[in-house]
Motif scaffolding. Structure first.
Motif, PDB file in Angstrom:
ATOM      1  N   ALA A  26       0.884  -1.420  -0.226  1.00 13.44           N
ATOM      2  CA  ALA A  26       0.141  -0.003   0.070  1.00 13.44           C
ATOM      3  C   ALA A  26       1.321   1.361  -0.280  1.00 13.44           C
ATOM      4  O   ALA A  26       2.174   1.081   0.380  1.00 13.44           O
ATOM      5  CB  ALA A  26      -0.735  -0.240   1.224  1.00 13.44           C
ATOM      6  N   PRO A  27       0.252   2.552  -0.799  1.00 14.33           N
ATOM      7  CA  PRO A  27       0.633   3.626  -0.542  1.00 14.33           C
ATOM      8  C   PRO A  27       1.211   3.943   0.986  1.00 14.33           C
ATOM      9  O   PRO A  27       1.172   3.320   2.553  1.00 14.33           O
ATOM     10  CB  PRO A  27      -0.091   4.857  -0.294  1.00 14.33           C
ATOM     11  N   SER A  28       3.181   4.048   1.252  1.00 13.90           N
ATOM     12  CA  SER A  28       3.813   4.675   1.909  1.00 13.90           C
ATOM     13  C   SER A  28       3.149   5.024   3.188  1.00 13.90           C
ATOM     14  O   SER A  28       3.863   4.824   4.451  1.00 13.90           O
ATOM     15  CB  SER A  28       5.102   5.301   2.069  1.00 13.90           C
ATOM     16  N   TYR A  29       2.725   5.904   3.107  1.00 11.72           N
ATOM     17  CA  TYR A  29       1.947   6.969   4.086  1.00 11.72           C
ATOM     18  C   TYR A  29       1.156   6.355   5.088  1.00 11.72           C
ATOM     19  O   TYR A  29       0.352   6.877   6.095  1.00 11.72           O
ATOM     20  CB  TYR A  29       1.338   8.022   4.018  1.00 11.72           C
ATOM     21  N   LEU A  30       0.626   5.168   4.423  1.00  8.42           N
ATOM     22  CA  LEU A  30      -0.657   4.690   5.361  1.00  8.42           C
ATOM     23  C   LEU A  30       0.097   4.014   6.649  1.00  8.42           C
ATOM     24  O   LEU A  30      -0.854   3.747   7.528  1.00  8.42           O
ATOM     25  CB  LEU A  30      -1.672   3.645   4.772  1.00  8.42           C
ATOM     26  N   SER A  31       0.888   3.814   7.024  1.00  6.92           N
ATOM     27  CA  SER A  31       1.563   3.097   7.128  1.00  6.92           C
ATOM     28  C   SER A  31       2.991   3.859   7.849  1.00  6.92           C
ATOM     29  O   SER A  31       3.669   3.654   8.924  1.00  6.92           O
ATOM     30  CB  SER A  31       3.139   1.998   7.200  1.00  6.92           C
ATOM     31  N   GLY A  32       2.830   5.449   7.922  1.00  8.24           N
ATOM     32  CA  GLY A  32       3.094   6.577   8.439  1.00  8.24           C
ATOM     33  C   GLY A  32       4.780   6.101   8.245  1.00  8.24           C
ATOM     34  O   GLY A  32       6.178   6.214   8.348  1.00  8.24           O
ATOM     35  N   LEU A  33       5.063   5.272   7.079  1.00  7.09           N
ATOM     36  CA  LEU A  33       6.917   5.225   6.078  1.00  7.09           C
ATOM     37  C   LEU A  33       6.824   6.696   5.168  1.00  7.09           C
ATOM     38  O   LEU A  33       5.527   6.910   4.449  1.00  7.09           O
ATOM     39  CB  LEU A  33       7.424   3.714   5.410  1.00  7.09           C
ATOM     40  N   SER A  34       8.249   6.624   5.501  1.00 11.55           N
ATOM     41  CA  SER A  34       8.708   7.590   4.251  1.00 11.55           C
ATOM     42  C   SER A  34       8.350   6.541   2.404  1.00 11.55           C
ATOM     43  O   SER A  34       8.966   5.305   2.798  1.00 11.55           O
ATOM     44  CB  SER A  34       9.900   8.632   4.093  1.00 11.55           C
ATOM     45  N   GLU A  35       8.923   7.159   1.304  1.00  9.13           N
ATOM     46  CA  GLU A  35       8.666   7.227   0.415  1.00  9.13           C
ATOM     47  C   GLU A  35       9.983   5.872   0.219  1.00  9.13           C
ATOM     48  O   GLU A  35       9.752   5.377   0.207  1.00  9.13           O
ATOM     49  CB  GLU A  35       8.114   7.799  -0.489  1.00  9.13           C
ATOM     50  N   GLU A  36      11.097   6.827   0.722  1.00  5.46           N
ATOM     51  CA  GLU A  36      12.483   6.145   0.756  1.00  5.46           C
ATOM     52  C   GLU A  36      12.471   5.083   1.765  1.00  5.46           C
ATOM     53  O   GLU A  36      13.156   3.953   0.513  1.00  5.46           O
ATOM     54  CB  GLU A  36      13.394   7.237   0.771  1.00  5.46           C
ATOM     55  N   LEU A  37      12.110   4.969   2.704  1.00  8.12           N
ATOM     56  CA  LEU A  37      11.806   3.576   3.270  1.00  8.12           C
ATOM     57  C   LEU A  37      11.455   2.527   2.911  1.00  8.12           C
ATOM     58  O   LEU A  37      11.529   1.189   2.830  1.00  8.12           O
ATOM     59  CB  LEU A  37      12.188   3.949   4.356  1.00  8.12           C
ATOM     60  N   HIS A  38       9.865   2.996   2.249  1.00 13.08           N
ATOM     61  CA  HIS A  38       8.944   2.245   1.936  1.00 13.08           C
ATOM     62  C   HIS A  38       9.992   0.890   0.845  1.00 13.08           C
ATOM     63  O   HIS A  38       9.723   0.240   0.077  1.00 13.08           O
ATOM     64  CB  HIS A  38       7.991   2.843   1.613  1.00 13.08           C
ATOM     65  N   ALA A  39      10.789   1.812   0.007  1.00 17.66           N
ATOM     66  CA  ALA A  39      10.989   1.543  -1.856  1.00 17.66           C
ATOM     67  C   ALA A  39      12.332   0.606  -0.875  1.00 17.66           C
ATOM     68  O   ALA A  39      12.368  -0.228  -1.489  1.00 17.66           O
ATOM     69  CB  ALA A  39      11.442   2.229  -2.340  1.00 17.66           C
ATOM     70  N   GLU A  40      12.990   0.494   0.243  1.00 22.53           N
ATOM     71  CA  GLU A  40      14.003  -0.040   0.681  1.00 22.53           C
ATOM     72  C   GLU A  40      13.534  -1.054   0.815  1.00 22.53           C
ATOM     73  O   GLU A  40      14.041  -2.188   0.796  1.00 22.53           O
ATOM     74  CB  GLU A  40      15.194   0.660   1.704  1.00 22.53           C
ATOM     75  N   TYR A  41      12.412  -1.369   1.836  1.00 20.45           N
ATOM     76  CA  TYR A  41      12.297  -2.521   2.239  1.00 20.45           C
ATOM     77  C   TYR A  41      11.053  -3.568   1.591  1.00 20.45           C
ATOM     78  O   TYR A  41      11.121  -5.087   1.964  1.00 20.45           O
ATOM     79  CB  TYR A  41      11.042  -2.322   3.431  1.00 20.45           C
ATOM     80  N   LEU A  42      10.591  -3.324   0.070  1.00 23.04           N
ATOM     81  CA  LEU A  42       9.529  -3.748  -0.296  1.00 23.04           C
ATOM     82  C   LEU A  42      11.118  -4.320  -1.182  1.00 23.04           C
ATOM     83  O   LEU A  42      10.657  -5.390  -1.801  1.00 23.04           O
ATOM     84  CB  LEU A  42       9.431  -2.590  -1.879  1.00 23.04           C
ATOM     85  N   ARG A  43      12.170  -3.685  -1.549  1.00 22.05           N
ATOM     86  CA  ARG A  43      13.672  -4.198  -2.648  1.00 22.05           C
ATOM     87  C   ARG A  43      13.635  -5.329  -1.882  1.00 22.05           C
ATOM     88  O   ARG A  43      14.229  -6.863  -1.739  1.00 22.05           O
ATOM     89  CB  ARG A  43      14.444  -3.208  -2.988  1.00 22.05           C
TER      90      ARG A  43
END
Length: 250
Positions: free
Chosen positions: A154-171
């Motif tokens: 889901a979009p990063s903001y729904l979990s309170g994550l920055s876009e950068e961290l969201h992308a890093e954890y997704l990778r």
């Protein structure tokens, strides 16, 4: 690294990408073949230009001005093909990256719509940054698909994550769950980055291989001083202007 060493050409433009891309192996080699070919053909073209310049210098019918034009004409024909292949290869890499990433993201996004997913995201949004990152890291390491896909699909903001961290954890999640596909993406992205970074080096090497004419004058102490530099295009313009005087009126 290739054993084709030519000191006239920068080492960064020599063929052989196997030692430069960390994820180059049997899984990724088929996807990087065009990159290897593009780099190799560029090297051969640059070598050909240097050879043509050396040969032109031995032609008694050509002065330095004519030599420059002949070499530039040859270089343009060779390099036009190289630039086209270079650009086409980069486009194919980017398209393949987008295709595989779409395949990777699709199941994560689908699972993120489960009824429990919104509750998990709300829980993560309420955690402190350190707790949030630690919990997500543990979920990824444990292969906790329910938690990881709810947050990462889901979009990063729904979990309170920055876009950068969201992308890093997704990778990281893809690396853990589908390592071969993730490795292919890394390898192709590295190849595309390499081609993009070296494009300026390639065009610079092209210009330097063709060369210019330095117009000099003698200084007060007998030294030569460069007063003007003539590029191939400027020489052509000079020839065109001179030839206009020979035009026969119709």
């Amino acid at each position: 690294m290739s054993d084709q060493v030519d000191v006239r050409i920068s080492p960064t433009l020599h063929p052989g990408i196997a030692g430069e891309i960390a994820d180059y192996d049997d899984d990724t080699r088929p996807l990087l073949g065009a990159t290897e070919t593009a780099v190799s053909e560029a090297f051969e073209a640059l070598k050909g230009i240097h050879n043509a310049k050396a040969a032109a210098a031995t032609n008694p019918t050509l002065n330095e001005w004519a030599q420059l034009i002949e070499v530039d004409n040859y270089a343009t024909k060779r390099m036009d093909k190289v630039y086209a292949a270079w650009s086409r290869t980069t486009d194919v890499l980017n398209n393949n990256i987008a295709k595989i990433e779409k395949e990777l993201y699709a199941p994560v996004e689908q699972r993120a719509t489960a009824s429990m997913a919104s509750e998990i995201r709300a829980h993560f949004a309420g955690l402190k940054d350190g707790e949030k990152m630690n919990a997500l890291r543990k979920a990824i390491e444990a292969g906790d698909e329910t938690t990881a896909t709810a947050v990462l699909g889901a979009p990063s903001y729904l979990s309170g994550l920055s876009e950068e961290l969201h992308a890093e954890y997704l990778r990281d999640w893809h690396n853990a769950q589908r390592p071969v596909e993730a490795k292919k993406v890394r390898a192709m992205r590295a190849a595309a980055d390499m081609l993009n970074e070296r494009y300026k080096l390639l065009t610079k090497a092209h210009r330097e291989a063709v060369g210019v004419i330095e117009q000099t004058e003698e200084g007060r102490r007998g030294e030569k001083i460069v007063v003007r530099i003539w590029t191939p295009d400027q020489v052509r313009a000079r020839v065109k202007a001179a030839n206009e005087s020979f035009a026969v009126p119709v």
